[in-house]
Design a protein around this motif. Structure first.
Motif, PDB file in Angstrom:
ATOM      1  N   ILE A 227       0.852  -1.191   0.000  1.00 45.29           N
ATOM      2  CA  ILE A 227       0.000   0.000   0.000  1.00 45.29           C
ATOM      3  C   ILE A 227       0.887   1.240   0.000  1.00 45.29           C
ATOM      4  O   ILE A 227       1.835   1.336   0.785  1.00 45.29           O
ATOM      5  N   ILE A 228       0.583   2.190  -0.851  1.00 45.94           N
ATOM      6  CA  ILE A 228       1.300   3.466  -0.869  1.00 45.94           C
ATOM      7  C   ILE A 228       0.280   4.595  -0.831  1.00 45.94           C
ATOM      8  O   ILE A 228      -0.585   4.701  -1.713  1.00 45.94           O
ATOM      9  N   GLY A 229       0.372   5.409   0.183  1.00 46.60           N
ATOM     10  CA  GLY A 229      -0.550   6.530   0.301  1.00 46.60           C
ATOM     11  C   GLY A 229      -2.006   6.113   0.393  1.00 46.60           C
ATOM     12  O   GLY A 229      -2.893   6.802  -0.128  1.00 46.60           O
ATOM     13  N   GLU A 273       6.939   6.464   2.271  1.00 43.15           N
ATOM     14  CA  GLU A 273       7.070   7.754   2.959  1.00 43.15           C
ATOM     15  C   GLU A 273       5.712   8.404   3.169  1.00 43.15           C
ATOM     16  O   GLU A 273       5.483   9.083   4.179  1.00 43.15           O
ATOM     17  N   GLU A 274       4.797   8.201   2.211  1.00 46.78           N
ATOM     18  CA  GLU A 274       3.472   8.796   2.317  1.00 46.78           C
ATOM     19  C   GLU A 274       2.676   8.256   3.506  1.00 46.78           C
ATOM     20  O   GLU A 274       1.688   8.867   3.929  1.00 46.78           O
ATOM     21  N   ILE A 287       6.329  -3.912  16.342  1.00 44.92           N
ATOM     22  CA  ILE A 287       6.884  -4.006  14.992  1.00 44.92           C
ATOM     23  C   ILE A 287       7.759  -2.791  14.736  1.00 44.92           C
ATOM     24  O   ILE A 287       7.294  -1.656  14.862  1.00 44.92           O
ATOM     25  N   ARG A 288       9.012  -2.999  14.388  1.00 48.76           N
ATOM     26  CA  ARG A 288       9.883  -1.891  14.023  1.00 48.76           C
ATOM     27  C   ARG A 288       9.520  -1.439  12.622  1.00 48.76           C
ATOM     28  O   ARG A 288       9.683  -2.188  11.653  1.00 48.76           O
ATOM     29  N   ALA A 289       9.017  -0.234  12.482  1.00 46.48           N
ATOM     30  CA  ALA A 289       8.514   0.257  11.199  1.00 46.48           C
ATOM     31  C   ALA A 289       9.303   1.474  10.747  1.00 46.48           C
ATOM     32  O   ALA A 289       9.583   2.374  11.542  1.00 46.48           O
ATOM     33  N   GLU A 290       9.638   1.492   9.468  1.00 47.73           N
ATOM     34  CA  GLU A 290      10.359   2.609   8.874  1.00 47.73           C
ATOM     35  C   GLU A 290       9.720   2.977   7.545  1.00 47.73           C
ATOM     36  O   GLU A 290       9.055   2.146   6.916  1.00 47.73           O
ATOM     37  N   ALA A 291       9.915   4.212   7.123  1.00 48.08           N
ATOM     38  CA  ALA A 291       9.331   4.711   5.881  1.00 48.08           C
ATOM     39  C   ALA A 291      10.428   5.050   4.877  1.00 48.08           C
ATOM     40  O   ALA A 291      11.403   5.722   5.230  1.00 48.08           O
ATOM     41  N   LEU A 312      16.815  -2.755   6.902  1.00 49.30           N
ATOM     42  CA  LEU A 312      15.912  -2.790   8.054  1.00 49.30           C
ATOM     43  C   LEU A 312      16.040  -4.128   8.768  1.00 49.30           C
ATOM     44  O   LEU A 312      16.074  -4.188  10.010  1.00 49.30           O
ATOM     45  N   ALA A 313      16.170  -5.210   8.015  1.00 45.73           N
ATOM     46  CA  ALA A 313      16.343  -6.521   8.637  1.00 45.73           C
ATOM     47  C   ALA A 313      17.620  -6.567   9.466  1.00 45.73           C
ATOM     48  O   ALA A 313      17.649  -7.144  10.555  1.00 45.73           O
ATOM     49  N   ALA A 314      18.674  -5.931   8.954  1.00 47.28           N
ATOM     50  CA  ALA A 314      19.936  -5.897   9.700  1.00 47.28           C
ATOM     51  C   ALA A 314      19.772  -5.106  10.991  1.00 47.28           C
ATOM     52  O   ALA A 314      20.305  -5.492  12.041  1.00 47.28           O
ATOM     53  N   ARG A 315      19.019  -4.023  10.943  1.00 49.90           N
ATOM     54  CA  ARG A 315      18.815  -3.223  12.162  1.00 49.90           C
ATOM     55  C   ARG A 315      17.932  -3.958  13.156  1.00 49.90           C
ATOM     56  O   ARG A 315      18.144  -3.861  14.368  1.00 49.90           O
TER      57      ARG A 315
END
Length: 321
Positions: A227-229, A273-274, A287-291, A312-315
């Protein structure tokens, strides 16, 4: 590094192309959905496996997003004239070659995994394609007008006929293949491609043995949002999500998958990002979430999405991350 991806068709194929570019030296296995599979006009059709196969082989029709490039459709026209098959589900002549070969292998005693390996050997794919199960688990759609195969609902009705629920016929008798289970268990990173959460990823995870393998896997599990925006990038996944009561929203899909620390699937979630505003609540769910930018256009952008998912998987797996 060993990377295992759970994927459906078109979205999965675009992500796989980016991943292959981002991680050319790594061992990539793709565990694919087989819920769309069917026998039609005497041949075994595997839409998601074939979308992945053709895209990775560089022979897919990039304009239509499915099937082979440079197709003709003379055989399908003949089948229609004889009243065989589905006239609204056209199989190209080159595509039929794949289905005929697969059907011949299966009738000779090969498993679907073995047949997929033989078909894949024709081209240097750079990945290993694995059906999640060798058993037949066709997805049926229950509607007010009766029950039909998913492809009929998806293609003939364009998902306009309201779906009451999705049922994987025979799933209770199926088992994850040994090869797919091993790919999950031995992975250093597990990624959920931006595929349909209900009838692609949901079907894969619903095969007995898959969820157990994911729960016990040592690798971090990161999902990439389809999903985007607030909009589904491709296809009609919003309709499928509405059927199971999930909003077409990046954070809502991640919440539907759930945190692995709390019995769900995800350690991390990569959103567009949206959709950054909805991510704080996912962190509360564990859940660790990033945009990041998520458009899977060919070349650099798709590879960057894959690289961001791996980062992100590494972090997630790093105590200092």
């Amino acid at each position: 590094m060993r990377i295992t991806v759970l994927a459906g068709g078109v979205g999965g194929a675009r992500f796989a192309l980016g991943l292959r570019e981002a991680a050319p030296d790594d061992q990539i296995s793709i565990v694919a959905n087989v819920g769309d599979d069917m026998w039609l006009a005497g041949v075994k059709v595997c839409p998601d496996l074939d979308s992945l196969l053709y895209a990775l082989a560089g022979v897919g029709d990039t304009e239509r997003g499915w099937g082979r490039a440079g197709e003709s459709e003379r055989v399908s026209a003949e089948l229609t004239a004889y009243g065989v098959g589905w006239p609204w589900f056209t199989l190209g002549d080159l595509d039929l070659g794949t289905h005929l070969a697969r059907a011949a292998m299966l009738r000779d005693g090969a498993t679907l995994t073995e047949a997929t390996a033989r078909l894949s050997a024709r081209w240097p794919l750079g990945v290993t394609l694995l059906p999640v199960t060798d058993d037949e688990v066709p997805t049926h759609v229950v509607t007010d007008e009766g029950t039909m195969h998913f492809e009929e609902w998806w293609v003939r009705t364009r998902a306009q006929l309201p779906a009451r629920r999705f049922v994987q016929h025979g799933v209770e008798r199926s088992r994850v293949s040994a090869q797919a289970r091993a790919a999950i268990a031995q992975a250093d990173v597990i990624l959920l491609a931006p595929s349909n959460p209900v009838v692609s990823i949901g079907t894969i995870v619903g095969i007995p043995g898959v969820r157990d393998a994911l729960e016990t896997a040592a690798a971090p599990i990161v999902g990439v949002s389809p999903i985007i925006g607030g909009r589904v990038v491709r296809g009609m996944a919003a309709t499928c999500l509405a059927t199971i009561g999930v909003e077409a929203d990046a954070a809502a899909v991640a919440a539907h998958y759930g945190a692995r620390s709390r019995g769900g699937l995800l350690d991390g979630w990569l959103a567009a990002e949206e959709d950054a505003a909805g991510l704080p609540r996912l962190r509360e769910l564990g859940i660790r979430a990033e945009a990041r930018p998520l458009l899977l256009t060919p070349g650099g952008p798709a590879a960057q999405v894959a690289a961001d998912a791996l980062a992100l998987a590494a972090r997630v797996s790093s105590p200092a991350g």
